[in-house]
Design a protein around this motif. Structure first.
Motif, PDB file in Angstrom:
ATOM      1  N   GLU A  15       0.824  -1.206   0.000  1.00 42.90           N
ATOM      2  CA  GLU A  15       0.000   0.000   0.000  1.00 42.90           C
ATOM      3  C   GLU A  15       0.859   1.258   0.000  1.00 42.90           C
ATOM      4  O   GLU A  15       0.589   2.199  -0.741  1.00 42.90           O
ATOM      5  N   ILE A  20      -0.482   3.761  -2.955  1.00 42.45           N
ATOM      6  CA  ILE A  20      -0.558   5.203  -2.683  1.00 42.45           C
ATOM      7  C   ILE A  20       0.230   5.989  -3.731  1.00 42.45           C
ATOM      8  O   ILE A  20      -0.274   7.002  -4.234  1.00 42.45           O
ATOM      9  N   MET A  23      -1.918   6.321  -6.735  1.00 46.19           N
ATOM     10  CA  MET A  23      -2.923   7.361  -6.532  1.00 46.19           C
ATOM     11  C   MET A  23      -2.290   8.749  -6.686  1.00 46.19           C
ATOM     12  O   MET A  23      -2.881   9.647  -7.282  1.00 46.19           O
ATOM     13  N   CYS A  78      -2.797  11.979   0.017  1.00 40.92           N
ATOM     14  CA  CYS A  78      -3.195  10.764  -0.701  1.00 40.92           C
ATOM     15  C   CYS A  78      -3.327   9.579   0.253  1.00 40.92           C
ATOM     16  O   CYS A  78      -4.215   8.747   0.094  1.00 40.92           O
ATOM     17  N   LYS A  79      -2.451   9.528   1.255  1.00 39.60           N
ATOM     18  CA  LYS A  79      -2.516   8.451   2.250  1.00 39.60           C
ATOM     19  C   LYS A  79      -3.822   8.547   3.031  1.00 39.60           C
ATOM     20  O   LYS A  79      -4.488   7.537   3.279  1.00 39.60           O
ATOM     21  N   TYR A  82      -6.616   7.376   0.877  1.00 39.72           N
ATOM     22  CA  TYR A  82      -6.572   5.923   0.748  1.00 39.72           C
ATOM     23  C   TYR A  82      -7.123   5.241   2.002  1.00 39.72           C
ATOM     24  O   TYR A  82      -7.885   4.288   1.898  1.00 39.72           O
ATOM     25  N   LYS A  85     -10.800   5.456   2.032  1.00 37.86           N
ATOM     26  CA  LYS A  85     -11.351   4.492   1.086  1.00 37.86           C
ATOM     27  C   LYS A  85     -11.368   3.093   1.698  1.00 37.86           C
ATOM     28  O   LYS A  85     -12.349   2.362   1.568  1.00 37.86           O
TER      29      LYS A  85
END
Length: 131
Positions: A15, A20, A23, A78-79, A82, A85
């Protein structure tokens, strides 16, 4: 195994090193859409010669993307997205919907659907009726 930090979820190696950054790459391309379009247009116009004729556009695109990849604030953004999500996939409840519950039961009354009319749930019980 590493322990979780307070309020921060543990992320697997794949991840943090693959998903990440993927993304981040997608979001960075959205942010520098002008450079991406310029590079794409140059490549389409030049065909096989794009390797030589689109160097300037490629360099500008790489520079812009590198700036985003090295930005720790952008990585954390972004983390966070994520992890939200992941939380949504796990629970089915969006993080934006996890806000304070109503403070007054009189403000938010639940209704049971019935043909034609909706009636309060407490109707027909021995508790006092709500206004």
């Amino acid at each position: 195994m590493e322990t979780e930090k307070a309020g921060e979820a543990f992320l697997r190696h794949v991840e943090t090193d693959v998903l990440i950054p993927k993304m981040m790459r997608e979001k960075a391309k959205e942010r520098c859409a002008e450079n991406v379009m310029s590079f794409n247009h140059c490549c389409k116009d030049n065909g096989f010669m794009m390797v030589f004729r689109s160097r300037e556009q490629n360099a500008a695109l790489k520079e812009w993307l590198t700036i985003h990849y090295k930005d720790p604030v952008f990585f954390e953004e972004c983390k966070q997205e994520y992890t939200e999500k992941l939380e949504f996939q796990r629970t089915g409840v969006a993080a934006k919907n996890n806000q304070k519950l109503p403070t007054s039961m009189y403000t938010y009354r639940r209704y049971v659907p019935s043909p034609g009319l909706c009636r309060p749930i407490c109707e027909g019980t021995s508790s006092p009726s709500l206004p």
